[in-house]
Design an enzyme around this catalytic site. Structure first.
Site, PDB file in Angstrom:
ATOM      1  N   PRO A  14       0.762  -1.269  -0.034  1.00 39.03           N
ATOM      2  CA  PRO A  14       0.047  -0.016  -0.052  1.00 39.03           C
ATOM      3  C   PRO A  14       0.623   1.352  -0.152  1.00 39.03           C
ATOM      4  CG  PRO A  14      -0.813  -1.571   1.634  1.00 39.03           C
ATOM      5  CD  PRO A  14       0.498  -2.020   1.135  1.00 39.03           C
ATOM      6  N   LYS A  15       2.052   1.361   0.826  1.00 37.75           N
ATOM      7  CA  LYS A  15       2.773   2.518   0.948  1.00 37.75           C
ATOM      8  C   LYS A  15       3.419   2.791  -0.494  1.00 37.75           C
ATOM      9  CE  LYS A  15       6.318   5.166   2.114  1.00 37.75           C
ATOM     10  NZ  LYS A  15       7.564   5.186   1.142  1.00 37.75           N
ATOM     11  N   VAL A  16       4.105   1.897  -0.995  1.00 37.65           N
ATOM     12  CA  VAL A  16       4.725   1.849  -2.010  1.00 37.65           C
ATOM     13  C   VAL A  16       3.884   2.183  -3.371  1.00 37.65           C
ATOM     14  CG1 VAL A  16       6.105   0.747  -3.941  1.00 37.65           C
ATOM     15  CG2 VAL A  16       6.900   0.611  -1.476  1.00 37.65           C
TER      16      VAL A  16
END
Length: 358
Positions: free
Chosen positions: A281-283
DNA sequence: CATCAGGCCCTCA
DNA sequence: TGAGGGCCTGAT
């Protein structure tokens, strides 16, 4: 070469060194004057430029080297000069020009301006955004710390994807060094008077890279070891992310068209990018924000999680997923910028140290 | 010599 | 569905 001017509110130094996950830093032109932002960037402007006699000239992605400069006490605009590599100037000779005409140079300058507009998100209305920030009690203090900070958008989405995969569970110094090595080893070399500059390898190039210095191969029915150090991704210090990068490249060739992504709705693009190996999710949000310009993305790393938790949840420990949902819900189209401002406000105001020591 | 760094993947309740 | 362990690597 006369210098060109860009008149937009932007702090180049702040924007460039705010650690945004889109690309490794550029090259200092001079270390002498620390009161001045003075850096070189190599990029390619689109391939077709208007020529003389209503003809168009295809230079197949004209490499240009920009030298951006800005006095650090003036963030109301900046200046740049540009130069072309000798090799490409000779291409111009071969199509009957003994030099580029004024009209052609103007065309190139328009393309450069357009590129800078994209890279620094210069169309974004910062003043309006500041009005938004000032309405939020928690965000209001960030304006003073981040004046002139803009999103730093990647020149090349693929470079952004690989850089972002590289940044996961990594330090800024390490992932930028790895990306620089990849460019140095396998990027297209272009020589300018100011020195050699490198492009970023293509997805297809990545398929030829090996994941280890020595790989087993088979031929004539027997196994033997192959020294593949010269095309070894791990030699760039990417560690276990090497296979992620290769598989992601394969998928970007076979099943995911990067040209489609920017046409999608954010949620759809998120689910698609999330399928790439090494992309969580972050990337995914970093890629969508910095690589494709989805400003409603809210990349939620541990720091943003801690900051949001501290400011909006009374210190209650919340998950990265919940942080992301909160940011998207609360900040809407400003989510990407809110994340950027929250992070640097926390870093500069000392809030980050305060949270860290808890 | 441990520990850790701007997460992700995999396993197992 | 979600919590938790392991992980390349290089800096400290």
């Amino acid at each position: 070469m006369s210098s060109q001017k860009i008149n937009s509110l932007i702090d180049l130094n702040l924007t460039q060194y705010s650690g945004q996950t889109s690309q490794s830093p550029w090259r200092h032109n001079s270390m002498e004057n620390i009161d001045k932002f003075d850096e070189l960037i190599y990029l390619k402007v689109p391939s077709i430029i208007d020529g003389l006699d209503d003809k168009t000239i295809n230079l197949n992605g004209l490499p240009v080297l920009l030298n951006l400069s800005q006095d650090k006490d003036n963030i109301n605009g900046f200046e740049y000069t540009y130069s072309l590599p000798q090799k490409v100037e000779k291409q111009a000779f071969s199509i009957g020009q003994d030099n580029l005409s004024k009209k052609e140079l103007q065309s190139i300058e328009r393309e450069i301006d357009s590129n800078l507009n994209n890279i620094y998100d210069l169309e974004f209305d910062l003043e309006k955004f500041y009005e938004f920030l000032l309405e939020d009690e928690k965000l209001a203090p960030s304006v003073d710390f981040c004046k002139g900070l803009r999103l730093f958008i990647a020149k090349d989405p693929f470079e952004c994807i690989i850089s972002s995969i590289c940044s996961a569970n990594n330090s800024i110094a390490r992932w930028t060094a790895s990306i620089d090595k990849i460019k140095l080893n396998w990027g297209e070399k272009v020589e300018f008077d100011e020195g050699m500059f490198y492009g970023f390898p293509s997805p297809k190039d990545f398929l030829d890279f090996y994941e280890t210095p020595i790989e087993q191969s088979e031929a004539d029915g027997r196994r033997y070891e192959v020294d593949c150090y010269t095309k070894n991704l791990k030699s760039c210090g990417v560690g276990y992310r090497a296979p992620y990068m290769k598989k992601a490249s394969q998928m970007l060739i076979d099943e995911i068209d990067m040209n489609d992504v920017s046409k999608m709705a954010y949620d759809e693009a998120f689910d698609l990018i999330l399928r790439l190996p090494g992309v969580g999710p972050k990337v995914a949000d970093c890629i969508l924000l910095y690589g494709f310009g989805f400003q409603e993305a809210f990349p939620s790393d541990v720091w943003i999680k801690r900051i949001v938790s501290h400011l909006y949840f009374d210190g209650e420990d919340i998950s990265a997923d919940k942080t992301r949902e909160f940011g998207i819900e609360r900040f809407g189209d400003y989510a990407g910028y809110a994340q950027l401002y929250l992070f640097h406000y926390a870093r500069k105001s000392g809030l980050m140290d305060e949270i860290k020591n808890k």
